[in-house]
Design a protein around this motif. Structure first.
Motif, mmCIF file in Angstrom:
data_model
loop_
_atom_site.group_PDB
_atom_site.id
_atom_site.type_symbol
_atom_site.label_atom_id
_atom_site.label_comp_id
_atom_site.label_asym_id
_atom_site.label_seq_id
_atom_site.Cartn_x
_atom_site.Cartn_y
_atom_site.Cartn_z
ATOM 1 N N LYS A 1 8.952 4.943 8.334
ATOM 2 C CA LYS A 1 8.882 3.833 9.279
ATOM 3 C C LYS A 1 7.453 3.313 9.333
ATOM 4 C CE LYS A 1 12.654 5.439 12.239
ATOM 5 N NZ LYS A 1 13.386 5.951 11.135
ATOM 6 N N GLY A 2 7.302 2.152 9.926
ATOM 7 C CA GLY A 2 5.970 1.588 10.096
ATOM 8 C C GLY A 2 5.788 0.319 9.296
ATOM 9 N N MET A 3 4.661 -0.302 9.539
ATOM 10 C CA MET A 3 4.356 -1.578 8.898
ATOM 11 C C MET A 3 3.846 -1.357 7.482
ATOM 12 S SD MET A 3 2.566 -3.536 12.096
ATOM 13 C CE MET A 3 2.162 -4.944 11.108
ATOM 14 N N LEU A 4 3.996 -2.383 6.660
ATOM 15 C CA LEU A 4 3.447 -2.345 5.316
ATOM 16 C C LEU A 4 1.934 -2.523 5.394
ATOM 17 C CD1 LEU A 4 5.934 -4.568 3.279
ATOM 18 C CD2 LEU A 4 5.829 -2.088 3.398
ATOM 19 N N PRO A 5 1.225 -2.003 4.383
ATOM 20 C CA PRO A 5 -0.229 -2.208 4.379
ATOM 21 C C PRO A 5 -0.542 -3.691 4.260
ATOM 22 C CG PRO A 5 0.527 -1.272 2.291
ATOM 23 C CD PRO A 5 1.698 -1.284 3.219
ATOM 24 N N PHE A 6 -1.499 -4.148 5.054
ATOM 25 C CA PHE A 6 -1.878 -5.555 4.958
ATOM 26 C C PHE A 6 -3.384 -5.683 5.061
ATOM 27 C CE2 PHE A 6 -2.676 -9.919 6.152
ATOM 28 C CZ PHE A 6 -1.852 -10.594 5.264
ATOM 29 N N SER A 7 -4.054 -5.325 3.978
ATOM 30 C CA SER A 7 -5.491 -5.505 3.914
ATOM 31 C C SER A 7 -5.886 -5.679 2.462
ATOM 32 C CB SER A 7 -6.226 -4.303 4.515
ATOM 33 O OG SER A 7 -7.617 -4.436 4.291
ATOM 34 N N THR A 8 -6.552 -6.760 2.177
ATOM 35 C CA THR A 8 -7.038 -6.983 0.816
ATOM 36 C C THR A 8 -8.199 -6.052 0.508
ATOM 37 O OG1 THR A 8 -8.480 -8.748 1.603
ATOM 38 C CG2 THR A 8 -6.319 -9.394 0.749
ATOM 39 N N ASP A 9 -8.877 -5.567 1.540
ATOM 40 C CA ASP A 9 -10.055 -4.719 1.335
ATOM 41 C C ASP A 9 -9.728 -3.432 0.584
ATOM 42 O OD1 ASP A 9 -11.597 -6.584 2.640
ATOM 43 O OD2 ASP A 9 -11.487 -5.555 4.576
ATOM 44 N N TRP A 10 -8.544 -2.877 0.792
ATOM 45 C CA TRP A 10 -8.173 -1.639 0.107
ATOM 46 C C TRP A 10 -8.239 -1.820 -1.401
ATOM 47 C CZ3 TRP A 10 -4.514 0.183 -3.336
ATOM 48 C CH2 TRP A 10 -4.387 1.559 -3.429
ATOM 49 N N PHE A 11 -7.846 -2.974 -1.897
ATOM 50 C CA PHE A 11 -7.762 -3.217 -3.339
ATOM 51 C C PHE A 11 -9.115 -3.415 -4.015
ATOM 52 C CE2 PHE A 11 -3.663 -4.601 -1.633
ATOM 53 C CZ PHE A 11 -2.808 -3.831 -2.405
ATOM 54 N N VAL A 12 -10.181 -3.623 -3.247
ATOM 55 C CA VAL A 12 -11.492 -3.829 -3.856
ATOM 56 C C VAL A 12 -12.394 -2.601 -3.749
ATOM 57 C CG1 VAL A 12 -11.431 -6.347 -3.670
ATOM 58 C CG2 VAL A 12 -12.420 -5.004 -1.818
ATOM 59 N N PRO B 1 -9.209 2.485 -5.920
ATOM 60 C CA PRO B 1 -8.022 1.629 -5.865
ATOM 61 C C PRO B 1 -8.170 0.367 -6.711
ATOM 62 C CG PRO B 1 -8.582 2.389 -3.669
ATOM 63 C CD PRO B 1 -9.706 2.801 -4.575
ATOM 64 N N ASN B 2 -9.409 -0.137 -6.846
ATOM 65 C CA ASN B 2 -9.634 -1.344 -7.632
ATOM 66 C C ASN B 2 -9.300 -1.124 -9.100
ATOM 67 O OD1 ASN B 2 -11.764 -3.120 -9.346
ATOM 68 N ND2 ASN B 2 -10.978 -4.214 -7.553
ATOM 69 N N VAL B 3 -9.662 0.010 -9.630
ATOM 70 C CA VAL B 3 -9.361 0.307 -11.033
ATOM 71 C C VAL B 3 -7.856 0.354 -11.236
ATOM 72 C CG1 VAL B 3 -9.552 2.060 -12.850
ATOM 73 C CG2 VAL B 3 -11.542 1.511 -11.418
ATOM 74 N N HIS B 4 -7.137 1.014 -10.339
ATOM 75 C CA HIS B 4 -5.685 1.137 -10.454
ATOM 76 C C HIS B 4 -4.985 -0.203 -10.214
ATOM 77 C CE1 HIS B 4 -5.235 5.541 -10.895
ATOM 78 N NE2 HIS B 4 -6.470 5.508 -10.425
ATOM 79 N N ALA B 5 -5.435 -0.941 -9.207
ATOM 80 C CA ALA B 5 -4.849 -2.261 -8.930
ATOM 81 C C ALA B 5 -5.095 -3.211 -10.098
ATOM 82 C CB ALA B 5 -5.428 -2.834 -7.636
ATOM 83 N N SER B 6 -6.279 -3.141 -10.679
ATOM 84 C CA SER B 6 -6.612 -4.005 -11.811
ATOM 85 C C SER B 6 -5.766 -3.660 -13.029
ATOM 86 C CB SER B 6 -8.101 -3.885 -12.146
ATOM 87 O OG SER B 6 -8.880 -4.299 -11.048
ATOM 88 N N LEU B 7 -5.551 -2.367 -13.263
ATOM 89 C CA LEU B 7 -4.684 -1.944 -14.366
ATOM 90 C C LEU B 7 -3.282 -2.497 -14.167
ATOM 91 C CD1 LEU B 7 -4.054 -0.256 -16.896
ATOM 92 C CD2 LEU B 7 -3.689 1.708 -15.376
ATOM 93 N N VAL C 1 -2.436 6.658 -7.153
ATOM 94 C CA VAL C 1 -3.333 5.943 -6.239
ATOM 95 C C VAL C 1 -2.652 4.680 -5.726
ATOM 96 C CG1 VAL C 1 -5.539 4.698 -6.072
ATOM 97 C CG2 VAL C 1 -5.417 6.880 -7.296
ATOM 98 N N LEU C 2 -1.987 3.971 -6.625
ATOM 99 C CA LEU C 2 -1.313 2.719 -6.283
ATOM 100 C C LEU C 2 0.188 2.972 -6.158
ATOM 101 C CD1 LEU C 2 -1.858 -0.411 -6.009
ATOM 102 C CD2 LEU C 2 -1.154 -0.554 -8.395
ATOM 103 N N SER C 3 0.702 2.900 -4.942
ATOM 104 C CA SER C 3 2.144 3.065 -4.741
ATOM 105 C C SER C 3 2.857 1.770 -5.123
ATOM 106 C CB SER C 3 2.441 3.396 -3.276
ATOM 107 O OG SER C 3 2.164 2.273 -2.451
ATOM 108 N N LEU C 4 4.159 1.847 -5.314
ATOM 109 C CA LEU C 4 4.920 0.639 -5.641
ATOM 110 C C LEU C 4 4.804 -0.388 -4.519
ATOM 111 C CD1 LEU C 4 6.874 -0.876 -7.540
ATOM 112 C CD2 LEU C 4 8.699 0.011 -6.125
ATOM 113 N N THR C 5 4.827 0.067 -3.284
ATOM 114 C CA THR C 5 4.715 -0.853 -2.150
ATOM 115 C C THR C 5 3.366 -1.569 -2.164
ATOM 116 O OG1 THR C 5 6.243 0.474 -0.848
ATOM 117 C CG2 THR C 5 4.794 -1.028 0.366
ATOM 118 N N ARG C 6 2.295 -0.833 -2.461
ATOM 119 C CA ARG C 6 0.977 -1.472 -2.547
ATOM 120 C C ARG C 6 0.907 -2.428 -3.735
ATOM 121 N NH1 ARG C 6 -2.989 -0.288 1.108
ATOM 122 N NH2 ARG C 6 -2.910 1.766 2.047
ATOM 123 N N ALA C 7 1.534 -2.053 -4.855
ATOM 124 C CA ALA C 7 1.560 -2.938 -6.028
ATOM 125 C C ALA C 7 2.289 -4.239 -5.687
ATOM 126 C CB ALA C 7 2.228 -2.234 -7.205
#
Length: 177
Positions: free
Chosen positions: A54-65, A69-75, A115-121
């Motif tokens: 339960k709970g809200m989805l992550p909503f912050s662009t800062d996590w990705f930079v 997390p930036n390396v994984h998000a960029s991949l 590091v990067l979950s499907l929800t974060r992706a």
């Protein structure tokens, strides 16, 4: 009343099942399929054996930079863009395939979460669609990395070429493996 297609319903169940197996949250399932919340809950419990978190989805662009997390998000985003340009898939199918390829590229210890979950992706893709995040080219390695859209990046260096001091031991261990 419009009749429901059994084939369409089956396709939606397959998509939802794939998303659940990859770790998607219920909100992602609701946004990407036409199945009812009740059916998604039953399907989630059947596949995972537990109720969805339960709970809200992550909503912050800062996590990705942040550096790791930036390396994984960029991949992930580069895999996704490559598939959109070179394979004949799009939409949620592209997200699923991109995430599967991302998981193949990272090495995980048993019972270790990526590091990067499907929800974060999925959220990352929403941030790109809304132009909150973009890619910037690293001046050293020429790779494309996730940055805030309005950051000034005339001489951008990625977290791999210029890791922060706090990365130290952790980064050396990951590179050695």
């Amino acid at each position: 009343m419009a009749s429901k297609s059994v084939v369409s319903d089956g396709e939606q169940i397959i998509i939802a099942s794939q998303l659940i197996e990859l770790g998607a949250r219920l909100q992602v399932l609701e946004a990407e399929t036409s199945l009812s919340r009740e059916r998604l809950l039953r399907l989630y419990k059947e596949i995972r054996g537990v109720s969805p978190p339960k709970g809200m989805l992550p909503f912050s662009t800062d996590w990705f930079v942040n550096w790791q997390p930036n390396v994984h998000a960029s991949l992930f985003i580069n895999i996704h863009r490559y598939l959109l340009q070179n394979a004949e898939i799009s939409g949620i199918s592209a997200v699923i395939k991109s995430y599967q390829l991302y998981l193949e590229q990272i090495s995980l210890e048993p019972k270790q979460a990526p590091v990067l979950s499907l929800t974060r992706a999925w959220t990352l893709l929403r941030f790109f669609e809304s132009k909150m995040l973009t890619l910037a080219e690293c001046k050293k390695c020429k790779g494309n990395f996730v940055t805030h859209t309005f950051d000034l990046n005339p001489s951008y260096h990625c977290g791999l070429c210029s890791p922060p001091a706090r990365a130290g031991k952790r980064l050396v261990c990951e590179v050695a493996n």
